[in-house]
Design a protein around this motif. Structure first.
Motif, PDB file in Angstrom:
ATOM      1  N   TYR A 122       0.728  -1.251   0.053  1.00  0.00           N
ATOM      2  CA  TYR A 122      -0.004  -0.090  -0.114  1.00  0.00           C
ATOM      3  C   TYR A 122       0.842   1.186   0.062  1.00  0.00           C
ATOM      4  O   TYR A 122       0.450   2.388   0.252  1.00  0.00           O
ATOM      5  CB  TYR A 122      -1.010  -0.002   1.384  1.00  0.00           C
ATOM      6  N   PHE A 123       2.224   1.267  -0.115  1.00  0.00           N
ATOM      7  CA  PHE A 123       3.139   2.419  -0.224  1.00  0.00           C
ATOM      8  C   PHE A 123       2.669   3.246  -1.403  1.00  0.00           C
ATOM      9  O   PHE A 123       2.324   2.662  -2.464  1.00  0.00           O
ATOM     10  CB  PHE A 123       4.481   1.783  -0.319  1.00  0.00           C
ATOM     11  N   PRO A 124       2.855   4.553  -1.403  1.00  0.00           N
ATOM     12  CA  PRO A 124       3.170   5.132  -0.205  1.00  0.00           C
ATOM     13  C   PRO A 124       2.157   5.594   0.528  1.00  0.00           C
ATOM     14  O   PRO A 124       0.970   5.561   0.296  1.00  0.00           O
ATOM     15  CB  PRO A 124       3.933   6.625  -0.840  1.00  0.00           C
ATOM     16  N   TYR A 125       2.583   6.004   1.953  1.00  0.00           N
ATOM     17  CA  TYR A 125       1.414   6.540   2.907  1.00  0.00           C
ATOM     18  C   TYR A 125       1.482   7.824   3.297  1.00  0.00           C
ATOM     19  O   TYR A 125       2.366   8.503   3.076  1.00  0.00           O
ATOM     20  CB  TYR A 125       1.984   5.604   4.242  1.00  0.00           C
ATOM     21  N   LYS A 126       0.236   8.282   3.720  1.00  0.00           N
ATOM     22  CA  LYS A 126      -0.035   9.572   4.052  1.00  0.00           C
ATOM     23  C   LYS A 126      -0.164   9.743   5.340  1.00  0.00           C
ATOM     24  O   LYS A 126      -0.746   8.936   6.142  1.00  0.00           O
ATOM     25  CB  LYS A 126      -1.340  10.042   3.031  1.00  0.00           C
ATOM     26  N   LEU A 127       0.410  10.776   6.204  1.00  0.00           N
ATOM     27  CA  LEU A 127       0.417  10.997   7.358  1.00  0.00           C
ATOM     28  C   LEU A 127      -0.907  11.938   7.643  1.00  0.00           C
ATOM     29  O   LEU A 127      -1.224  12.997   6.943  1.00  0.00           O
ATOM     30  CB  LEU A 127       1.394  12.049   7.950  1.00  0.00           C
ATOM     31  N   LEU A 146      -0.997   8.147  13.197  1.00  0.00           N
ATOM     32  CA  LEU A 146      -2.540   7.729  12.376  1.00  0.00           C
ATOM     33  C   LEU A 146      -1.718   7.985  10.636  1.00  0.00           C
ATOM     34  O   LEU A 146      -1.435   9.095  10.355  1.00  0.00           O
ATOM     35  CB  LEU A 146      -3.554   8.523  12.437  1.00  0.00           C
ATOM     36  N   LEU A 147      -1.792   6.747   9.951  1.00  0.00           N
ATOM     37  CA  LEU A 147      -1.383   6.773   8.570  1.00  0.00           C
ATOM     38  C   LEU A 147      -2.300   6.197   7.793  1.00  0.00           C
ATOM     39  O   LEU A 147      -3.252   5.522   8.237  1.00  0.00           O
ATOM     40  CB  LEU A 147       0.081   6.211   8.546  1.00  0.00           C
ATOM     41  N   GLY A 148      -2.318   6.589   6.527  1.00  0.00           N
ATOM     42  CA  GLY A 148      -3.309   6.097   5.269  1.00  0.00           C
ATOM     43  C   GLY A 148      -2.769   5.979   4.412  1.00  0.00           C
ATOM     44  O   GLY A 148      -1.574   6.272   3.993  1.00  0.00           O
ATOM     45  N   SER A 149      -3.084   4.800   3.590  1.00  0.00           N
ATOM     46  CA  SER A 149      -2.576   4.554   2.158  1.00  0.00           C
ATOM     47  C   SER A 149      -2.876   5.586   0.980  1.00  0.00           C
ATOM     48  O   SER A 149      -4.141   6.033   1.103  1.00  0.00           O
ATOM     49  CB  SER A 149      -2.918   3.166   1.567  1.00  0.00           C
ATOM     50  N   SER A 150      -1.944   6.135   0.416  1.00  0.00           N
ATOM     51  CA  SER A 150      -2.095   6.948  -0.631  1.00  0.00           C
ATOM     52  C   SER A 150      -2.700   6.465  -1.920  1.00  0.00           C
ATOM     53  O   SER A 150      -3.661   6.881  -2.734  1.00  0.00           O
ATOM     54  CB  SER A 150      -0.846   7.887  -1.143  1.00  0.00           C
ATOM     55  N   LEU A 151      -2.750   4.953  -1.912  1.00  0.00           N
ATOM     56  CA  LEU A 151      -3.418   4.338  -3.117  1.00  0.00           C
ATOM     57  C   LEU A 151      -4.612   3.667  -2.791  1.00  0.00           C
ATOM     58  O   LEU A 151      -5.332   3.669  -3.592  1.00  0.00           O
ATOM     59  CB  LEU A 151      -2.144   3.247  -3.412  1.00  0.00           C
ATOM     60  N   GLY A 195     -12.852  14.699   4.465  1.00  0.00           N
ATOM     61  CA  GLY A 195     -11.914  15.673   4.548  1.00  0.00           C
ATOM     62  C   GLY A 195     -10.476  15.640   5.158  1.00  0.00           C
ATOM     63  O   GLY A 195      -9.907  16.230   5.914  1.00  0.00           O
ATOM     64  N   GLY A 196     -10.337  14.300   5.495  1.00  0.00           N
ATOM     65  CA  GLY A 196      -9.153  13.691   6.425  1.00  0.00           C
ATOM     66  C   GLY A 196      -9.524  13.162   7.721  1.00  0.00           C
ATOM     67  O   GLY A 196     -10.760  12.880   7.899  1.00  0.00           O
ATOM     68  N   ALA A 197      -8.732  12.531   8.548  1.00  0.00           N
ATOM     69  CA  ALA A 197      -8.846  11.821   9.667  1.00  0.00           C
ATOM     70  C   ALA A 197      -7.952  12.041  10.965  1.00  0.00           C
ATOM     71  O   ALA A 197      -6.914  12.924  10.654  1.00  0.00           O
ATOM     72  CB  ALA A 197      -8.533  10.239   9.288  1.00  0.00           C
ATOM     73  N   ALA A 198      -8.584  12.149  12.038  1.00  0.00           N
ATOM     74  CA  ALA A 198      -7.886  12.775  13.177  1.00  0.00           C
ATOM     75  C   ALA A 198      -7.836  11.678  14.302  1.00  0.00           C
ATOM     76  O   ALA A 198      -8.687  10.723  14.502  1.00  0.00           O
ATOM     77  CB  ALA A 198      -8.391  13.961  13.745  1.00  0.00           C
ATOM     78  N   LEU A 199      -6.839  11.714  15.369  1.00  0.00           N
ATOM     79  CA  LEU A 199      -6.695  10.737  16.305  1.00  0.00           C
ATOM     80  C   LEU A 199      -6.807  11.301  17.564  1.00  0.00           C
ATOM     81  O   LEU A 199      -6.344  12.331  17.829  1.00  0.00           O
ATOM     82  CB  LEU A 199      -5.237  10.121  16.077  1.00  0.00           C
TER      83      LEU A 199
END
Length: 350
Positions: free
Chosen positions: A94-99, A108-113, A141-145
């Motif tokens: 799932y690389f690359p990852y988005k912070l 908290l990270l998410g896959s850019s793909l 609109g994004g995610a928060a921890l």
């Protein structure tokens, strides 16, 4: 051999003095030890050993780590191999990852793909948890921890979404391991402004998220249907893109214009006692200007280090425990000390 039973307080004290890797390995001893380590020891270790820096994206797919201890050294690519060790915990497909966010030692990270796939990583324990896939076909609109080890060993992920023109919050709980959806009641009425740029979580359950529209979403995760929208206090947004940070427990907002760096504090008592919501058209009733710093003398310092970079120098972060602001551009990172009014070259970005 006589069996010796030690008090739980003494066991906790001993375990918390050991290397975190060893402590994590001791969870296999028994169910009681596993619960003790997960719910007591690890949160205590996290409180004592917070991340001493912050993560940021220098480009869309390039994640950097900046350590507060990097002064006068090359920084900004991968401080002490931090990013490499972090991403090694994640599935390579799932690389690359988005912070997306970081909060009290968790990231908290998410896959850019592959959208709607999230991972929560603990760099201290070298653990990474794959979160059940979130709902698709919604505008997010994004995610928060939201995590505070002083209150609980569990965390929540919050993301604001728009489905069928209705603003909603989707909340994942590590305790229940499920997502729930809550329709939002906004004050003033409308929609959640997209997109969330950064979030900070305040002890007591308040999540503050600054959006790309120059507003701050105030969300109480204990009252998950209620949201208040507060405007940032300056007229220069998005010039330089302002930042929010909890400094000594108080929400601060900072931004710059052509000649000044401005810092406001959020009056949480005014906010909590207000009736009928925020002053959406002005928003300034919730804010107190604490610092107005002339940057005219900075031009020579910044220009001498990197020609024509003054206009591109932006605020990265306000130190959460010290009166220091970190600013940077493509080549340099600077620290400004509010008490001494001194700007210093912190490090060169390698």
């Amino acid at each position: 051999m006589e069996k010796i039973n030690l008090p739980e307080d003494l066991i906790t004290e001993i375990l918390c003095r050991l290397p975190v890797k060893s402590v994590t390995g001791f969870k296999i001893v028994s169910k009681a030890w596993s619960n003790l380590i997960s719910n007591v020891c690890i949160p205590r270790i996290l409180r004592a050993s917070p991340l001493s820096g912050f993560l940021f994206h220098s480009t869309k797919d390039c994640m950097n780590y900046f350590s507060y201890s990097d002064k006068n050294e090359g920084c900004g690519n991968d401080g002490e191999g931090f990013v490499e060790s972090l991403t090694s915990l994640l599935p390579s497909e799932y690389f690359p990852y988005k912070l997306f966010d970081s909060c009290n030692g968790l990231i908290l990270l998410g896959s850019s793909l592959c959208k709607h796939h999230y991972y929560v990583c603990n760099p201290l324990t070298k653990q990474c948890v794959a979160i059940p896939k979130a709902r698709e076909r919604v505008l997010t609109g994004g995610a928060a921890l939201a995590f505070d080890p002083r209150d609980s060993s569990h965390y929540k992920i919050i993301r604001f979404v728009r489905a069928r023109m209705v603003s909603e919050a989707e909340i994942f709980s590590s305790e229940t391991k499920t997502w729930i959806t809550c329709k939002l009641n906004l004050k003033p009425p409308g929609h959640i402004p997209f997109f969330v740029v950064r979030s900070v979580y305040s002890r007591g359950g308040i999540l503050y998220s600054i959006t790309d529209q120059g507003t701050i979403v105030c969300y109480n995760i204990e009252a998950p249907t209620e949201v208040e929208i507060v405007e940032v206090p300056d007229e220069n947004y998005p010039y330089g893109r302002g930042v929010i940070e909890l400094c000594k427990g108080v929400l601060n907002y900072a931004n710059r214009n052509e000649s000044k760096l401005l810092i406001w504090q959020f009056d949480d008592r005014h906010h909590n006692n207000s009736h009928g919501g925020s002053k959406a058209a002005g928003g300034t009733s919730f804010w107190t200007l604490k610092h107005s710093i002339c940057m005219d003398d900075w031009r020579n310092i910044i220009h001498s280090a990197a020609e024509r970079e003054f206009g591109y120098t932006r605020i990265y972060i306000i130190h959460p425990n010290s009166d220091i602001i970190f600013l940077g551009n493509r080549y340099m990172i600077y620290s400004y000390h509010l008490k001494s009014n001194k700007l210093e070259l912190f490090c060169r970005r390698s």
